[in-house]
Write a protein that holds these residues in place. Sequence first.
Motif, short mmCIF file in Angstrom:
data_model
loop_
_atom_site.label_atom_id
_atom_site.label_comp_id
_atom_site.label_asym_id
_atom_site.label_seq_id
_atom_site.Cartn_x
_atom_site.Cartn_y
_atom_site.Cartn_z
N ASN A 69 36.43 22.06 36.09
CA ASN A 69 35.33 21.94 37.11
C ASN A 69 34.01 22.33 36.47
N SER A 70 32.79 21.86 37.01
CA SER A 70 31.83 21.91 36.57
C SER A 70 30.96 23.01 37.15
N SER A 71 31.51 23.66 38.13
CA SER A 71 30.89 24.92 38.93
C SER A 71 31.20 26.19 38.48
N TRP A 72 30.52 27.12 38.01
CA TRP A 72 30.97 28.12 37.74
C TRP A 72 31.83 29.19 38.43
N VAL A 73 31.48 28.91 39.83
CA VAL A 73 32.29 29.72 40.72
C VAL A 73 33.76 29.38 40.77
N VAL A 74 33.82 28.08 40.74
CA VAL A 74 35.31 27.47 40.76
C VAL A 74 36.17 28.09 39.62
N VAL A 75 35.51 27.82 38.21
CA VAL A 75 36.11 28.03 37.02
C VAL A 75 36.21 29.64 37.03
N PHE A 76 35.33 30.40 37.39
CA PHE A 76 35.51 31.77 37.42
C PHE A 76 36.83 32.21 38.40
N LYS A 77 36.87 31.78 39.27
CA LYS A 77 37.80 32.28 40.44
C LYS A 77 39.26 31.49 39.89
N ALA A 78 39.40 30.45 39.13
CA ALA A 78 40.44 29.91 38.54
C ALA A 78 41.24 30.98 37.50
N LEU A 79 40.19 31.22 36.76
CA LEU A 79 40.55 32.34 35.71
C LEU A 79 40.91 33.88 36.50
#
Length: 530
Positions: A69-79
Motif C-alpha cells: 500500500n502507498s499509505s505509511w499507516v497501512v504499511v506500518f500496521k501490516a508490519l
Amino acid sequence: MSGQSITDRIAAAQHSMTGSAISKAVCKASTHEVSGPKKKHLDYLIHCTNEMNVSVPQLADTLFERTANSSWVVVFKALITTHHLMMYGNERLIQYLASRNTLFNLNNFLDKGALQGYDMSTFIRRYSRYLNEKAMSYRLVAVDFTKMKRGIDGVMRTMSIEKLIKTLPIIQNQLDALLDFQANPNELTNGVINSAFMLLFKDSIRLFAAYNEGVINLLEKYFDMKKGQCKDALDIYKKFLYRMTKLSEFLKVAEQVGIDQGDIPDLSQAPSSLLEALEQHLASLEGKKTKELTADTRASTLSSAVSSLSNTGMSFSRMDEKERQQALEEEQARLQALKVQVTHHYTNAKNDTTPMHNFTHMPNLSSDLFDLQPAFLPAVQSTPSISTATSAWGGRSQTHLDTHVHAIYTWKFTHTCGVFARCILSLCAPVFRPDMQWSQPGEKKLTGGHNWQSKTMTSTTAWNPAPMAPAPMTFPMTTPQVPMYGMVPPQMGQMGSVQLMAPQPMMYNQPVLRPTNPFAPMPGAQMQFM
C-alpha cells in the motif's frame, strides 16, 4: 487522519461477501486509522495460526499485499501485525517466513503525500529490515532466540563451544538490526509507531537475555579453549560490551516514553579487569610476553564477572513473569466470557422458532452475520450431536452444544448459514400453502364471457403439473438447523394435502490426498450442491 477510511470499509465488506475471514481480519488490523492494530483482530489472527486447516502461506501473502500500500499507516500496521504474529502466533508462521527467499522489500519505501509521511517512512524501512533479520536468524538456527529456554539449564548455557561461537554472531546481527530502529522520545508521537516500539522493546529484552547467557557460557569455558577459539571468543565479548551500551540507550528511551520502570532490566557490566585477563590469556597462547595472572586471581575475576552478568539475566525475567501473569488473567476472563456466551446462544437456539417466510429482510453489513468468523469448520469429533423431532420437518431440530471451546464457533457458523438460506429463500423460493392456486405453464385463463364460471382449487385437490424442465428443489415452510458436515437432511414429507416434490440429493466430494505440506490447510470433505 483518524478513523477507518471509506477504502477500509469497502475492503472489509468485499472480504465479508467473499467469505475470506482472514483477509478481512488483516484488512481491519491494518486500516488507515492512526492507532495500533486492535487486539481483537490480532487475537483472531493468532487463533488462525494455531488451526492446522488454515493456510499459513495465504495469511502471509495477505500481509505482504498490505505492505504494498502507498499509505505509511497501512504499511506500518501490516508490519506490526506480522511482528505480533511472529511473537505470539504458532511457530508455523515464522517457519514459513524463514523458508521464503524474499520477505519485506521496503528499502525504498516513501510516503510523500501524508502527514508525518517522511519521518514514518524512515522507521518503516528500519522496522522491515529487523523483521527480515529475525526471520533470517530462524532460518540459520531453526529457533527463535526470544522464545528459547533460559536459565542455568537453558539452551545457551548448555551449548558447546563450537556451536556457541557460530550462534552468538547471529544474535548480534539481529540485535544490531533492532537497535538500528533508533527512535527518540520526541519521535514516538502516534499510536502506530508506539505499538512497533513496544514490540521491539519486548524483543530486545528477550534477545539480549539469550545473548547474555551465551556470553556467560563463553566466559566460563574461555580459559579451556584453543588459541583460535579464544581469539573468536574475545572478539565476541568486546562486541557484547558495545551492544550492552547501545541497549542501555535504547532502554532509556523506553523509560522516557512511559514504559513501566519495573519492566526495564538493570544492565550490570562485568568488571573491566575481566577484559584485561582475557587479553592476557590470549597473548600467552600466542607466545607473546605478558604478565601472567595467577590462577586464583583469574578465577576470582571470572567469578565476579559471571555473577554480575547473572544478576542482569535475573532482571530480564521480570517482564516475562509479568506478561505471563497478565496472559493468564486474560485467558481466565476470556473463558468466563465464553461460558456466558455459549449459554446465551444455547438458550436462543432452543427458543428460536422464527418461521422462514417471516424472514424477508437482507442482512446488514454491520450485523453479526459479517463479524469475524472462523476460517474453518470444527472437526467431526467436535461437532454437536443433532437430535431430530418426531416429524422430520414439522418440529425444530435441537442442537446439543458441547462445552468445548469450539462450540461457540460451530453455532456462529450454522447460524450464519441459516441466515443466508433464509435470505435466498425469501427472494427465490415460493412458499407452498394448501390454499394457493396453481396453473400449468401456457394455460389460458378465462377472463369472462357468457358461460364463464369461477373455479377454485380446494385443499384436497392434488396438483399434477404437465411435463416440464427439471423441477427446482423445493423447501419446507420452516427450516431446522442447517445441515453440517457429515449430515444428510431428512426426507421431506407432505404438507397438508398438497404433495411436494422430493428434494434433489446432495452430493459430497470425497477427501482428496494432497502432497504433504506443513503450511497448507488440512484436507477435508467439502459439501457441494449439484
